[in-house]
Design an enzyme around this catalytic site. Structure first.
Site, PDB file in Angstrom:
ATOM      1  N   HIS A   1      -2.149   7.127  -2.399  1.00 12.40           N
ATOM      2  CA  HIS A   1      -3.339   6.630  -3.092  1.00 12.40           C
ATOM      3  C   HIS A   1      -4.059   5.579  -2.242  1.00 12.40           C
ATOM      4  O   HIS A   1      -3.420   4.925  -1.405  1.00 12.40           O
ATOM      5  CB  HIS A   1      -2.936   5.941  -4.413  1.00 12.40           C
TER       6      HIS A   1
ATOM      7  N   CYS B   1       0.809   0.248  -9.983  1.00 13.02           N
ATOM      8  CA  CYS B   1       0.987   1.519 -10.707  1.00 13.02           C
ATOM      9  C   CYS B   1       1.514   1.315 -12.121  1.00 13.02           C
ATOM     10  O   CYS B   1       1.319   2.174 -12.990  1.00 13.02           O
ATOM     11  CB  CYS B   1       1.982   2.416  -9.980  1.00 13.02           C
TER      12      CYS B   1
HETATM   13  N1  GLY Z   1       5.502   9.371  -8.055  1.00 17.55           N
HETATM   14  C1  GLY Z   1       4.213   8.859  -8.218  1.00 17.55           C
HETATM   15  C2  GLY Z   1       3.200   9.917  -8.193  1.00 17.55           C
HETATM   16  O1  GLY Z   1       3.361  10.811  -7.387  1.00 17.55           O
HETATM   17  O2  GLY Z   1       2.268   9.962  -8.931  1.00 17.55           O
END
Ligand code: GLY
Length: 256
Positions: free
Chosen positions: A161, A248
């Protein structure tokens, strides 16, 4: 920020999505304890912490950041890029409706993960990744268009990300691994680069004047101290194995 939405960790986290990392065993009890400490830290900082229950159907469900973008004026419920994660949105959307009257839901073939969305004042940087496509970026642009935000797509390579590669430590400074994204798109004046041997360390979380950093990246921690910050250690080692980071695990937003 007044409110934090979080979601408890599923035992199925051991089957989480992985893109750039090899699978390692995740210690569920330790992950749950780290999540408790994270939620306790948010509460101690004065936030109202909403804890949604875990759902074993969603191994990545505790990474609530990806399923919504919450601004003062509107909440956008995303359509996550990983098909396994699309069902995570319902519980988070329901929680968000208690705090935002204007909730927009992404549909169709648009995909966007909140981990690709970095909001810096009225600038919204959107990582272009396998999780976030041009339609998702455009859907976000449409949703925020009435509210005077500028949406800038940013090329990302080498990580999951945009916020794996860059986050803000304050209103004028970014912590970054500039090898992983196109930093020329950014208008903020200051960059602090993570050390080359800690490429995944650029994700910090601002919590009411605090800067939380994962102590598993000690050189980055030290660099922040040298730059005049007082990072708060928040150990998320089990979540790092799940290709996740500090941002996150929560949606932080203002009460309006
Ligand atoms: N494990 C985090 C994701 O891939 O969204």
């Amino acid at each position: 920020m007044d409110i934090a939405i979080t979601r408890d960790v599923s035992r199925s986290i051991e089957r989480c999505e992985l893109t750039h990392l090899a699978r390692e065993p995740i210690d569920f009890e330790r992950a749950a304890a780290q999540h408790e400490a994270y939620c306790a830290g948010l509460a101690a900082a004065g936030l109202e912490v909403v804890r949604l229950p875990a759902d074993e159907a969603y191994p990545d469900g505790c990474f609530v950041e990806d399923v919504a973008v919450v601004l003062d004026e509107v909440a956008i419920v995303t359509r996550p890029g990983a098909a396994s994660r699309r069902g995570e949105t319902a519980a988070v959307a329901e929680a968000l409706r208690r705090y935002r009257s204007n909730v927009v839901t992404m549909r169709g073939t648009a995909t966007l993960d909140g981990g690709d969305v970095l909001v810096c004042g009225r600038q919204i940087y959107v990582g272009q990744t396998p999780r976030t496509n041009a339609e998702g970026t455009e859907a976000l642009r449409r949703a925020v268009a009435p509210f005077d935000y500028e949406v800038t797509p940013v090329a990302v390579t080498g990580c999951l990300h945009l916020k794996s590669a860059v986050t803000a430590v304050d209103d004028a400074t970014l912590l970054a691994n500039r090898l992983w994204f196109d930093a020329s798109e950014f208008h903020l004046p200051g960059f602090i680069d993570v050390p080359a041997d800690e490429p995944g360390a650029a994700n910090v979380l601002q919590v009411r004047g605090q800067v939380w950093a994962h102590p598993g990246f000690p050189k980055t921690f030290e660099r922040l101290v040298k730059c005049g910050y007082t990072p708060v250690p928040m150990d998320i080692s089990e979540f790092v194995k799940a290709e996740a980071a500090l941002t996150c695990k929560s949606l932080l937003f203002r009460r309006t």
